[in-house]
Design a protein around this motif. Sequence first.
Motif, PDB file in Angstrom:
ATOM      1  N   MET A  25       0.773  -0.941  -0.134  1.00 26.10           N
ATOM      2  CA  MET A  25      -0.069   0.091   0.037  1.00 26.10           C
ATOM      3  C   MET A  25       0.841   1.404   0.170  1.00 26.10           C
ATOM      4  SD  MET A  25      -3.108   0.897  -0.432  1.00 26.10           S
ATOM      5  CE  MET A  25      -4.128  -0.435   0.303  1.00 26.10           C
ATOM      6  N   ASP A  26       0.431   2.099  -1.033  1.00 28.46           N
ATOM      7  CA  ASP A  26       1.687   3.400  -1.150  1.00 28.46           C
ATOM      8  C   ASP A  26       1.155   4.237  -0.359  1.00 28.46           C
ATOM      9  OD1 ASP A  26       3.080   1.794  -2.704  1.00 28.46           O
ATOM     10  OD2 ASP A  26       2.426   2.859  -4.699  1.00 28.46           O
ATOM     11  N   LEU A  27       1.804   4.944   0.486  1.00 30.09           N
ATOM     12  CA  LEU A  27       1.262   6.283   1.316  1.00 30.09           C
ATOM     13  C   LEU A  27       2.216   7.407   0.537  1.00 30.09           C
ATOM     14  CD1 LEU A  27       1.988   4.857   4.945  1.00 30.09           C
ATOM     15  CD2 LEU A  27       0.035   4.664   3.443  1.00 30.09           C
ATOM     16  N   VAL A  28       1.231   8.173  -0.160  1.00 32.05           N
ATOM     17  CA  VAL A  28       1.769   9.153  -1.215  1.00 32.05           C
ATOM     18  C   VAL A  28       1.534  10.394  -0.608  1.00 32.05           C
ATOM     19  CG1 VAL A  28       1.593   9.892  -3.490  1.00 32.05           C
ATOM     20  CG2 VAL A  28       1.293   7.676  -3.080  1.00 32.05           C
ATOM     21  N   ILE A  29       2.629  11.138  -0.792  1.00 29.05           N
ATOM     22  CA  ILE A  29       2.754  12.539  -0.170  1.00 29.05           C
ATOM     23  C   ILE A  29       3.271  13.510  -1.520  1.00 29.05           C
ATOM     24  CG2 ILE A  29       4.007  14.258   1.322  1.00 29.05           C
ATOM     25  CD1 ILE A  29       4.516  12.236   3.373  1.00 29.05           C
ATOM     26  N   ARG A  30       2.606  14.538  -2.035  1.00 27.59           N
ATOM     27  CA  ARG A  30       2.894  15.379  -2.878  1.00 27.59           C
ATOM     28  C   ARG A  30       3.483  16.778  -2.318  1.00 27.59           C
ATOM     29  NH1 ARG A  30       1.184  12.016  -6.933  1.00 27.59           N
ATOM     30  NH2 ARG A  30      -0.439  11.038  -6.416  1.00 27.59           N
ATOM     31  N   THR A  31       4.481  17.076  -3.064  1.00 26.96           N
ATOM     32  CA  THR A  31       5.093  18.392  -2.263  1.00 26.96           C
ATOM     33  C   THR A  31       5.647  19.120  -3.651  1.00 26.96           C
ATOM     34  OG1 THR A  31       7.507  17.457  -2.248  1.00 26.96           O
ATOM     35  CG2 THR A  31       6.233  16.874  -0.205  1.00 26.96           C
ATOM     36  N   PRO A  32       5.963  20.718  -3.306  1.00 26.45           N
ATOM     37  CA  PRO A  32       6.472  21.286  -4.351  1.00 26.45           C
ATOM     38  C   PRO A  32       7.975  20.922  -5.023  1.00 26.45           C
ATOM     39  CG  PRO A  32       5.544  22.690  -2.623  1.00 26.45           C
ATOM     40  CD  PRO A  32       5.606  21.290  -2.287  1.00 26.45           C
ATOM     41  N   THR A  40      12.687  20.276   6.030  1.00 22.52           N
ATOM     42  CA  THR A  40      11.386  19.881   6.231  1.00 22.52           C
ATOM     43  C   THR A  40      10.556  20.624   4.980  1.00 22.52           C
ATOM     44  OG1 THR A  40      11.410  19.761   8.647  1.00 22.52           O
ATOM     45  CG2 THR A  40       9.471  20.235   7.692  1.00 22.52           C
ATOM     46  N   VAL A  41       9.543  20.127   4.489  1.00 23.28           N
ATOM     47  CA  VAL A  41       8.964  20.587   3.399  1.00 23.28           C
ATOM     48  C   VAL A  41       7.392  20.279   3.771  1.00 23.28           C
ATOM     49  CG1 VAL A  41       8.358  20.545   1.006  1.00 23.28           C
ATOM     50  CG2 VAL A  41      10.624  20.034   1.681  1.00 23.28           C
ATOM     51  N   ALA A  42       6.659  21.341   3.681  1.00 23.12           N
ATOM     52  CA  ALA A  42       5.297  21.089   3.845  1.00 23.12           C
ATOM     53  C   ALA A  42       4.451  20.371   2.755  1.00 23.12           C
ATOM     54  CB  ALA A  42       4.491  22.367   4.339  1.00 23.12           C
ATOM     55  N   ALA A  43       3.299  19.550   3.065  1.00 16.63           N
ATOM     56  CA  ALA A  43       2.697  18.987   1.736  1.00 16.63           C
ATOM     57  C   ALA A  43       1.102  18.994   2.244  1.00 16.63           C
ATOM     58  CB  ALA A  43       3.060  17.393   1.758  1.00 16.63           C
ATOM     59  N   GLY A 106       2.851  -5.114   3.199  1.00 17.46           N
ATOM     60  CA  GLY A 106       3.957  -4.132   2.845  1.00 17.46           C
ATOM     61  C   GLY A 106       3.162  -2.648   2.521  1.00 17.46           C
ATOM     62  N   ILE A 107       4.121  -1.813   2.888  1.00 21.63           N
ATOM     63  CA  ILE A 107       3.930  -0.270   2.536  1.00 21.63           C
ATOM     64  C   ILE A 107       5.111   0.356   1.792  1.00 21.63           C
ATOM     65  CG2 ILE A 107       2.227  -0.139   4.547  1.00 21.63           C
ATOM     66  CD1 ILE A 107       4.529   1.618   5.907  1.00 21.63           C
ATOM     67  N   ALA A 108       4.771   1.369   1.162  1.00 25.45           N
ATOM     68  CA  ALA A 108       5.862   2.144   0.462  1.00 25.45           C
ATOM     69  C   ALA A 108       5.364   3.696   0.688  1.00 25.45           C
ATOM     70  CB  ALA A 108       5.850   1.845  -0.756  1.00 25.45           C
ATOM     71  N   CYS A 109       6.413   4.517   1.412  1.00 26.50           N
ATOM     72  CA  CYS A 109       6.213   5.850   1.590  1.00 26.50           C
ATOM     73  C   CYS A 109       6.903   6.620   0.298  1.00 26.50           C
ATOM     74  CB  CYS A 109       6.915   6.170   2.823  1.00 26.50           C
ATOM     75  SG  CYS A 109       6.316   5.572   4.324  1.00 26.50           S
ATOM     76  N   VAL A 110       6.162   7.224  -0.384  1.00 28.14           N
ATOM     77  CA  VAL A 110       6.533   7.909  -1.663  1.00 28.14           C
ATOM     78  C   VAL A 110       6.256   9.341  -1.421  1.00 28.14           C
ATOM     79  CG1 VAL A 110       5.927   7.951  -4.120  1.00 28.14           C
ATOM     80  CG2 VAL A 110       5.470   5.915  -2.896  1.00 28.14           C
ATOM     81  N   THR A 111       7.222  10.244  -2.023  1.00 29.32           N
ATOM     82  CA  THR A 111       7.093  11.552  -2.065  1.00 29.32           C
ATOM     83  C   THR A 111       7.298  11.882  -3.307  1.00 29.32           C
ATOM     84  OG1 THR A 111       8.334  11.681   0.069  1.00 29.32           O
ATOM     85  CG2 THR A 111       8.049  13.575  -1.167  1.00 29.32           C
ATOM     86  N   VAL A 112       6.254  12.770  -3.908  1.00 27.42           N
ATOM     87  CA  VAL A 112       6.334  13.133  -5.099  1.00 27.42           C
ATOM     88  C   VAL A 112       6.216  14.567  -5.484  1.00 27.42           C
ATOM     89  CG1 VAL A 112       5.080  12.957  -7.555  1.00 27.42           C
ATOM     90  CG2 VAL A 112       5.009  11.139  -5.794  1.00 27.42           C
ATOM     91  N   ALA A 113       7.441  15.234  -6.388  1.00 30.26           N
ATOM     92  CA  ALA A 113       7.592  16.327  -6.359  1.00 30.26           C
ATOM     93  C   ALA A 113       6.691  16.968  -7.632  1.00 30.26           C
ATOM     94  CB  ALA A 113       9.163  16.863  -6.656  1.00 30.26           C
TER      95      ALA A 113
END
Length: 321
Positions: A25-32, A40-43, A106-113
């Motif tokens: 399961m993907d835990l997805v955070i989108r950031t600039p 630290t970057v706010a999302a 399983g999990i995946a922590c995904v950060t997308v710019a």
Amino acid sequence: MVAKRPSASSAHPAADVLIVGSLNMDLVIRTPRLPRPGQTVAAPALETIPGGKGANQAVATARLGARVAMLGCVGDDAYGTALRDGLRREGVDTSMVSVHAGAATGIACVTVANSGQNTIVIVAGANELLTPAMIEAQQAAFERARVIVCQLESPPDAVECALKLGQRLGKKVILNPAPAIGPLPTPWIAACDYLIPNETEAALLTARPVDSPEAALDAAADLHAQGARHVIVTLGARGVAYVDAQSRLLMPAPIAHAIDTTAAGDTFVGALAVALAEGVSPDTAIEFGQAAAAVSVTRLGAQPSIPFRSELGAPAAPATH
């Protein structure tokens, strides 16, 4: 931990493509922008999206027209249920997905710019519970499939077992060596009809810099010399470097405005598997994979970004040689 193991009988239908691999399961955070170390970057939000390289490739294969089965492990938890239900809705046979009591899916922590680039951190969870015995118990499914697809998000002994079983049965064996951490055992490479790293993975597999398309061709030639019949190094917007016994090619990618590259590689692998199962030539299969990946990068998310066959049409007619 006790697993609810699927039967080794022929209860599940034949599949054109058998995917052996991970479900996350993907835990997805989108950031600039992607954060630098210590920054630290706010999302604005967190999304929960089905993923895992194996499951992504299974969805791609199903959407693009093949009968596909998934062999892997999840925990007896909400994420595991959601992942299996999602695959079934896509038409993927999940009868070989084992559910393990006491294990976390399983999990995946995904950060997308905003640029489309991403970083991914994986917690394997139940994916680590796939064993060679579980692979061997499904030999009948391997026998019925035309194409076997593996990645490296499962335990090495299980991956090795799947590669060698596919080779022994004369199937088209695809290995997407991700995530790679170094060179692969030579017998693994020799078991591959198609070895598909990206440029970072190719550098790790060959211990040589891969910083240009020409360097990618050299790395592909190295891996071909180690026994892989076809080597495809994916280069994102720059296309692919392809080497086999007769060819050494740079194949450009279709032009696409990328907003999220998550699962582009998985989409390429799934599309390639579909085309190979249909009997087309390797270069035509690669072009079909590139077309599918080019659509996926224009959309957000992993599995939600994967196109359907109706959006791409069909690969060219089957090869006659």
